[in-house]
Design an enzyme around this catalytic site. Structure first.
Site, short mmCIF file in Angstrom:
data_model
loop_
_atom_site.label_atom_id
_atom_site.label_comp_id
_atom_site.label_asym_id
_atom_site.label_seq_id
_atom_site.Cartn_x
_atom_site.Cartn_y
_atom_site.Cartn_z
N GLU A 38 1.04 41.03 -16.51
CA GLU A 38 0.24 42.12 -16.36
C GLU A 38 0.71 43.38 -16.58
OE1 GLU A 38 0.31 41.72 -11.81
OE2 GLU A 38 -1.37 43.11 -11.52
N LYS A 109 -9.08 42.31 -12.97
CA LYS A 109 -8.45 41.60 -11.80
C LYS A 109 -9.48 41.85 -10.39
CE LYS A 109 -3.98 41.53 -9.32
NZ LYS A 109 -2.84 42.15 -9.37
N CYS A 142 -2.24 37.55 -11.70
CA CYS A 142 -1.19 38.01 -10.52
C CYS A 142 -1.72 37.44 -9.17
CB CYS A 142 -0.80 39.28 -10.51
SG CYS A 142 1.08 39.35 -9.68
N VAL A 169 5.90 40.09 -7.09
CA VAL A 169 7.16 40.61 -6.53
C VAL A 169 7.47 39.59 -4.96
CG1 VAL A 169 7.00 43.06 -6.88
CG2 VAL A 169 5.61 42.04 -5.12
#
Ligand code: ACM
Length: 279
Positions: A38, A109, A142, A169
């Site tokens: 990404e 997205k 993601c 993350v």
């Protein structure tokens, strides 16, 4: 079919360097399809909408998409890459699919994560599956993984391989994608990034561990958490087209949608408790 990913650690705002680095590595790869992370060209942690707009590019005539198309033509391969897209004064967290014939698709997205909501508009193009000859590919980005209906929708639309550019993350995704693959009988290529960004009070550490998962949840490969890596595996995407779980169970035909339709979430905890008790 040779399917791979490139795990990188983009330097924030250094688009020329990030794109050149990816191109140089892909030139060495022997692959038919390569997935990049990404926002692979810009980095992740924007600090304002103006900054995102300044780094974002139009598709397909922005410099990053054009460079990827040239590379696809030179190497005769397909590339899925995450980038910041600009259109009519709005920014989208997008991913392009390019091949030797040029731009094939662009996905914006749908599920923006955390502060992304400050810089990006939520995607407005929906989800698509593209036939690239050797496989039918779907794209999600993601945090879309957290919404299982995305992978399900792509599988129902015929995707063999879900290409999944990421800047993860949170730690859960690599394991969760195994389930996404099992429950949809698809392959998934999660191309994540590594490194740390601290462009505000918050430090973001990206978890790497990019991976390629098979239709039965096989983790064919998983990258390290802290190094650039390019990995390619050989697979037969058509294995994703057999949705027969047992001779008497079909993944899609056995669904009981009349009992499991989309509903608004219930906030009625007392009612939920009584349902549990009555059971
Ligand atoms: C994410 O969606 N980049 C966590």
């Amino acid at each position: 079919m040779k399917v791979g990913f490139l795990q990188t650690s983009p330097l924030f705002g250094k688009k020329d360097e990030n794109v050149l680095n990816a191109i140089q590595i892909i030139k060495q790869m022997d692959a038919d399809l390569v997935v990049l992370p990404e926002l692979f060209n810009t980095g992740y942690q924007f600090t304002s909408k103006d900054e995102a707009l300044a780094l974002a590019e139009t598709v397909p005539d922005g410099q990053t998409t054009r460079a990827l198309i040239r590379l696809s033509q030179e190497k005769h391969l397909y590339i899925v890459a995450g980038l910041a897209e600009r259109e009519k004064g709005c920014c989208y967290n997008s991913a392009v699919l390019v091949g030797p014939g040029g731009l094939i698709g662009c996905y914006r997205k749908l599920h923006l994560f955390y502060h992304e909501k400050r810089w990006f508009e939520p995607g407005n193009l929906g989800l698509s599956v593209y036939d690239i000859g050797q496989a039918r590919v779907g794209i999600m980005i993601c945090f879309d993984w957290f919404f299982p209906e995305v992978a399900r929708y792509l599988a129902l639309k015929g995707a063999d391989i879900i290409c999944h550019p990421a800047n993860l993350v949170l730690p859960y995704c690599p394991q969760a994608m195994i389930t996404r693959c099992i429950e949809n009988r698809v392959f998934a290529v999660t191309a994540n990034r590594t490194g740390v960004e601290k462009r505000s009070e918050e430090t973001l550490t990206f978890i790497g561990t990019s991976q390629i998962v098979g239709t039965k949840g096989e983790v064919f490969c998983r990258a390290s958490s802290d190094r650039d890596e390019a990995i390619v595996i050989e697979c037969d995407p058509k294995n994703a087209r057999d949705k027969q779980i047992t001779p008497q169970n079909h993944l899609f035909n056995d669904r009981r949608l009349q009992f499991a339709v989309s509903v608004e979430p219930s906030n009625d905890h007392d009612h939920q408790k009584s349902l549990i008790k009555d059971h």
